[in-house]
Write a protein that holds these residues in place. Structure first.
Motif, PDB file in Angstrom:
ATOM      1  N   VAL A 144       0.846  -1.186   0.000  1.00 22.63           N
ATOM      2  CA  VAL A 144       0.000   0.000   0.000  1.00 22.63           C
ATOM      3  C   VAL A 144       0.885   1.241   0.000  1.00 22.63           C
ATOM      4  O   VAL A 144       1.854   1.340   0.754  1.00 22.63           O
ATOM      5  CB  VAL A 144      -0.938   0.002   1.222  1.00 22.63           C
ATOM      6  N   ALA A 145       0.573   2.189  -0.866  1.00 23.40           N
ATOM      7  CA  ALA A 145       1.406   3.374  -1.053  1.00 23.40           C
ATOM      8  C   ALA A 145       1.445   4.240   0.197  1.00 23.40           C
ATOM      9  O   ALA A 145       0.512   4.243   1.008  1.00 23.40           O
ATOM     10  CB  ALA A 145       0.895   4.189  -2.240  1.00 23.40           C
ATOM     11  N   ASN A 146       2.531   4.977   0.342  1.00 24.08           N
ATOM     12  CA  ASN A 146       2.678   5.940   1.434  1.00 24.08           C
ATOM     13  C   ASN A 146       2.246   7.323   0.939  1.00 24.08           C
ATOM     14  O   ASN A 146       2.794   7.832  -0.040  1.00 24.08           O
ATOM     15  CB  ASN A 146       4.131   5.986   1.907  1.00 24.08           C
ATOM     16  N   PRO A 147       1.257   7.950   1.577  1.00 26.66           N
ATOM     17  CA  PRO A 147       0.728   9.234   1.093  1.00 26.66           C
ATOM     18  C   PRO A 147       1.757  10.355   1.048  1.00 26.66           C
ATOM     19  O   PRO A 147       1.556  11.338   0.330  1.00 26.66           O
ATOM     20  CB  PRO A 147      -0.382   9.557   2.100  1.00 26.66           C
ATOM     21  N   VAL A 148       2.850  10.234   1.798  1.00 21.40           N
ATOM     22  CA  VAL A 148       3.838  11.317   1.815  1.00 21.40           C
ATOM     23  C   VAL A 148       4.760  11.256   0.600  1.00 21.40           C
ATOM     24  O   VAL A 148       5.493  12.204   0.335  1.00 21.40           O
ATOM     25  CB  VAL A 148       4.681  11.294   3.104  1.00 21.40           C
ATOM     26  N   ASP A 149       4.724  10.159  -0.141  1.00 18.64           N
ATOM     27  CA  ASP A 149       5.574  10.023  -1.321  1.00 18.64           C
ATOM     28  C   ASP A 149       4.968  10.740  -2.517  1.00 18.64           C
ATOM     29  O   ASP A 149       3.756  10.991  -2.563  1.00 18.64           O
ATOM     30  CB  ASP A 149       5.790   8.547  -1.668  1.00 18.64           C
ATOM     31  N   SER A 150       5.822  11.023  -3.485  1.00 19.10           N
ATOM     32  CA  SER A 150       5.380  11.639  -4.740  1.00 19.10           C
ATOM     33  C   SER A 150       5.763  10.702  -5.889  1.00 19.10           C
ATOM     34  O   SER A 150       6.935  10.646  -6.265  1.00 19.10           O
ATOM     35  CB  SER A 150       6.024  13.010  -4.938  1.00 19.10           C
ATOM     36  N   PRO A 151       4.815   9.961  -6.434  1.00 20.35           N
ATOM     37  CA  PRO A 151       5.140   9.021  -7.506  1.00 20.35           C
ATOM     38  C   PRO A 151       5.468   9.744  -8.807  1.00 20.35           C
ATOM     39  O   PRO A 151       4.893  10.793  -9.102  1.00 20.35           O
ATOM     40  CB  PRO A 151       3.858   8.199  -7.646  1.00 20.35           C
ATOM     41  N   LYS A 152       6.377   9.160  -9.582  1.00 20.51           N
ATOM     42  CA  LYS A 152       6.718   9.779 -10.864  1.00 20.51           C
ATOM     43  C   LYS A 152       5.625   9.525 -11.904  1.00 20.51           C
ATOM     44  O   LYS A 152       5.553  10.225 -12.915  1.00 20.51           O
ATOM     45  CB  LYS A 152       8.060   9.288 -11.370  1.00 20.51           C
ATOM     46  N   ALA A 153       4.756   8.524 -11.657  1.00 25.10           N
ATOM     47  CA  ALA A 153       3.644   8.224 -12.556  1.00 25.10           C
ATOM     48  C   ALA A 153       2.687   7.278 -11.850  1.00 25.10           C
ATOM     49  O   ALA A 153       3.030   6.660 -10.843  1.00 25.10           O
ATOM     50  CB  ALA A 153       4.150   7.608 -13.860  1.00 25.10           C
ATOM     51  N   ILE A 154       1.475   7.164 -12.387  1.00 27.39           N
ATOM     52  CA  ILE A 154       0.478   6.213 -11.904  1.00 27.39           C
ATOM     53  C   ILE A 154       0.043   5.365 -13.085  1.00 27.39           C
ATOM     54  O   ILE A 154      -0.216   5.882 -14.174  1.00 27.39           O
ATOM     55  CB  ILE A 154      -0.727   6.931 -11.271  1.00 27.39           C
ATOM     56  N   PHE A 155      -0.036   4.043 -12.885  1.00 30.80           N
ATOM     57  CA  PHE A 155      -0.364   3.111 -13.953  1.00 30.80           C
ATOM     58  C   PHE A 155      -1.634   2.331 -13.622  1.00 30.80           C
ATOM     59  O   PHE A 155      -1.818   1.863 -12.508  1.00 30.80           O
ATOM     60  CB  PHE A 155       0.786   2.124 -14.166  1.00 30.80           C
ATOM     61  N   LYS A 240      16.363   2.368  -9.001  1.00 31.64           N
ATOM     62  CA  LYS A 240      16.495   2.513  -7.557  1.00 31.64           C
ATOM     63  C   LYS A 240      16.178   3.953  -7.153  1.00 31.64           C
ATOM     64  O   LYS A 240      16.709   4.904  -7.722  1.00 31.64           O
ATOM     65  CB  LYS A 240      17.905   2.142  -7.107  1.00 31.64           C
ATOM     66  N   GLY A 241      15.289   4.105  -6.194  1.00 27.90           N
ATOM     67  CA  GLY A 241      14.880   5.429  -5.736  1.00 27.90           C
ATOM     68  C   GLY A 241      13.597   5.928  -6.373  1.00 27.90           C
ATOM     69  O   GLY A 241      12.986   6.885  -5.881  1.00 27.90           O
ATOM     70  N   ASP A 242      13.156   5.298  -7.471  1.00 30.44           N
ATOM     71  CA  ASP A 242      11.904   5.693  -8.122  1.00 30.44           C
ATOM     72  C   ASP A 242      10.703   5.118  -7.380  1.00 30.44           C
ATOM     73  O   ASP A 242      10.780   4.039  -6.783  1.00 30.44           O
ATOM     74  CB  ASP A 242      11.858   5.183  -9.567  1.00 30.44           C
ATOM     75  N   ILE A 243       9.595   5.831  -7.455  1.00 33.34           N
ATOM     76  CA  ILE A 243       8.330   5.348  -6.896  1.00 33.34           C
ATOM     77  C   ILE A 243       7.246   5.526  -7.953  1.00 33.34           C
ATOM     78  O   ILE A 243       7.098   6.591  -8.546  1.00 33.34           O
ATOM     79  CB  ILE A 243       7.948   6.116  -5.626  1.00 33.34           C
ATOM     80  N   VAL A 244       6.523   4.446  -8.200  1.00 33.84           N
ATOM     81  CA  VAL A 244       5.387   4.452  -9.110  1.00 33.84           C
ATOM     82  C   VAL A 244       4.197   3.869  -8.368  1.00 33.84           C
ATOM     83  O   VAL A 244       4.350   2.953  -7.554  1.00 33.84           O
ATOM     84  CB  VAL A 244       5.715   3.612 -10.372  1.00 33.84           C
ATOM     85  N   TRP A 245       3.011   4.400  -8.618  1.00 33.84           N
ATOM     86  CA  TRP A 245       1.808   3.857  -8.012  1.00 33.84           C
ATOM     87  C   TRP A 245       0.951   3.165  -9.063  1.00 33.84           C
ATOM     88  O   TRP A 245       0.949   3.562 -10.241  1.00 33.84           O
ATOM     89  CB  TRP A 245       0.982   4.958  -7.345  1.00 33.84           C
ATOM     90  N   THR A 246       0.238   2.118  -8.658  1.00 36.63           N
ATOM     91  CA  THR A 246      -0.662   1.409  -9.559  1.00 36.63           C
ATOM     92  C   THR A 246      -2.026   1.275  -8.899  1.00 36.63           C
ATOM     93  O   THR A 246      -2.134   1.204  -7.672  1.00 36.63           O
ATOM     94  CB  THR A 246      -0.126   0.005  -9.906  1.00 36.63           C
ATOM     95  N   VAL A 247      -3.063   1.236  -9.726  1.00 35.31           N
ATOM     96  CA  VAL A 247      -4.432   1.067  -9.245  1.00 35.31           C
ATOM     97  C   VAL A 247      -5.167   0.144 -10.203  1.00 35.31           C
ATOM     98  O   VAL A 247      -5.077   0.303 -11.423  1.00 35.31           O
ATOM     99  CB  VAL A 247      -5.184   2.416  -9.144  1.00 35.31           C
ATOM    100  N   ASN A 248      -5.893  -0.814  -9.656  1.00 32.64           N
ATOM    101  CA  ASN A 248      -6.741  -1.684 -10.458  1.00 32.64           C
ATOM    102  C   ASN A 248      -7.941  -0.881 -10.968  1.00 32.64           C
ATOM    103  O   ASN A 248      -8.420   0.028 -10.275  1.00 32.64           O
ATOM    104  CB  ASN A 248      -7.206  -2.855  -9.580  1.00 32.64           C
ATOM    105  N   PRO A 249      -8.470  -1.181 -12.170  1.00 33.77           N
ATOM    106  CA  PRO A 249      -9.628  -0.426 -12.678  1.00 33.77           C
ATOM    107  C   PRO A 249     -10.818  -0.413 -11.721  1.00 33.77           C
ATOM    108  O   PRO A 249     -11.523   0.601 -11.619  1.00 33.77           O
ATOM    109  CB  PRO A 249      -9.973  -1.162 -13.979  1.00 33.77           C
TER     110      PRO A 249
END
Length: 454
Positions: A144-155, A240-249
């Motif tokens: 589960v993502a951490n709300p304080v992070d800033s993802p470079k993209a969402i997929f 390394k160091g990148d953060i991406v978030w994903t969400v199911n439809p």
């Protein structure tokens, strides 16, 4: 700018028992359960309800001690009848006896124009308090993502290539308003791109083709082309160091409905699949539903009940509970038997990636549907280096060497060999084709936890 990607590596597992595009009326279960084990990284849940307490859909049940503001909330209303614990009082599930009519906690409602003017901070707060935030998954680690992070993209992967996978276009029909609202909310959470990835070989459903605030990409090829991790690798790889978030439809719709209607509604159409399922189609259920009421729709008695698909799903038994993120239930026969000559005996009815083992399987053509059971046709043994992992992995990593680095607990090699880019579902096909019968997905999760803790 949209992209089109055609993948060649992989393997489609064509099984009998696919769900028809029809909605089936099923008796709703009496009990539901929210399981901390459904959430990777949720290691120290703190239960904040008591047995006998009445809750509504959206009432907090527990939270992670290290991230206390992300609440894990009830999928239904009713009475908390059991807090099941395991060794060392580990929380296994919070069980709820559901009301006949589901009541919802009320959260703020927003019109489409209100959503456009909503601040990122207010959106995050409503997601955290309602339970909606748990639909956002972080890569690397698959937690589960951490709300304080800033993802470079969402997929978002809008199609699934797993065996007997559900049809998202059918599941999401009539949900266009909520889906778009969910996309609008997600767009607020990243300064980068929201990628919506569709099947490049299928007709595009209107709910996806008319989506706004996204980059629409077309991906085609055999499984695992529908895996969001594979899509990330080819569109915007993780270093390394990148953060991406994903969400199911389905998660996008849940988020959208949370803001449009002001309720946390985890109900969705669940695909009822597998050769042992009599009536195959889609049934409306809430997350965490008990499977006990499905018994009338099941053939035979000695079956494997799977929350999810046969590659990555969890065997939960006839009285188990649907996983939080799953949109599919699969029932296949158990395989508790020994077979004369095993794979040596030529046959056209054995599913295998290896021609040497499947023998005459390739003569059936790609449209042949196979009925399978849980028999592994062998036992675990030492790694045999065949190069097969690389044939089914459409990513520029070396899976055999990655798995060996994990077993050796070699942190530098794990990082160099791409552990940040994969989670269990991305290597499930490696486990399927592995002649050594190793628990590849378990091995990968052990490596992920080592890297995460290190």
């Amino acid at each position: 700018m949209s992209q089109t990607i055609k993948l060649k590596k992989g393997f489609d597992i064509n099984l009998a028992g696919k769900a028809e595009n029809k909605t089936i009326e099923v008796t709703q279960p009496d009990t539901y359960a929210l399981k901390p084990t459904d959430f990777n990284g949720l290691n120290r849940p703190k239960v904040i309800v008591k047995e006998g307490q009445n809750v509504k859909a959206g009432t907090p049940l527990f939270f992670e001690r290290n991230v206390e503001d992300i609440l894990y909330t009830s999928p239904v209303s009713g009475e908390v009848v059991e807090i099941k614990r395991g060794e060392k009082r580990k929380v296994l599930e919070v069980k709820i006896l559901a009301d006949k009519e589901i009541e919802f906690e009320k959260f703020k409602q927003f019109s489409s124009s209100d959503i456009n003017n909503l601040s990122k901070e207010d959106a995050i707060e409503q997601l955290k308090q309602s339970g909606g935030w748990t639909n956002i998954i972080q890569r690397p680690y698959g937690c589960v993502a951490n709300p304080v992070d800033s993802p470079k993209a969402i997929f978002i992967s809008a199609f699934d290539t797993h065996p007997l996978a559900p049809d998202y276009a059918y599941i999401l029909q009539g949900q266009e308003q909520y889906f778009q609202a969910g996309l609008d909310i997600l767009k607020k959470l990243t300064s980068g791109t929201v990628h919506l990835n569709i099947d490049g070989e299928a007709e595009v459903a209107q709910i996806f083709s008319q989506a706004k605030n996204v980059q629409l990409n077309k991906i085609s090829g055999p499984h695992p082309a529908g895996n969001v991790g594979v899509q990330i690798h080819h569109l915007d790889p993780i270093s390394k160091g990148d953060i991406v978030w994903t969400v199911n439809p389905v998660g996008v719709v849940i988020i959208g409905k949370l803001f449009i209607e002001g309720v946390y509604d985890t109900s969705r159409l669940i695909a009822l699949t597998g050769s042992q399922m009599k009536n195959r189609g889609y049934a409306k259920m809430f997350a965490g539903a008990s499977l006990t009421k499905l018994s009338k729709n099941i053939e035979g008695e000695d079956n494997r009940y799977i929350s999810g698909n046969v590659l990555t799903g969890e065997g939960i038994g006839a009285d188990g509970y649907l996983g939080y993120y799953e949109n599919q239930i699969t029932v296949i026969p158990e395989g508790k038997y020994e077979e004369f000559m095993g794979w040596i005996l030529p046959s056209k009815n054995k599913l295998s990636f290896h021609r040497a083992f499947g023998m005459l399987t390739f003569l059936n053509g790609k449209d042949k549907e196979f009925e399978v059971d849980t028999n592994t046709h062998g036992e675990e043994r030492n790694f045999v280096v065949t190069g097969t992992f690389e044939d089914v992995m459409p990513m520029d990593i070396l899976p055999t060497y990655l798995f060996k680095a994990i077993l050796a607990e070699d942190y530098d090699d794990m990082e160099a060999l791409g552990i940040y880019e994969v989670i269990e579902e991305d290597v499930a096909l490696c486990e399927f084709v592995d002649v050594s019968k190793n628990p590849i997905q378990e091995i990968l999760r052990e490596g992920i936890e080592l890297i995460k803790e290190g």
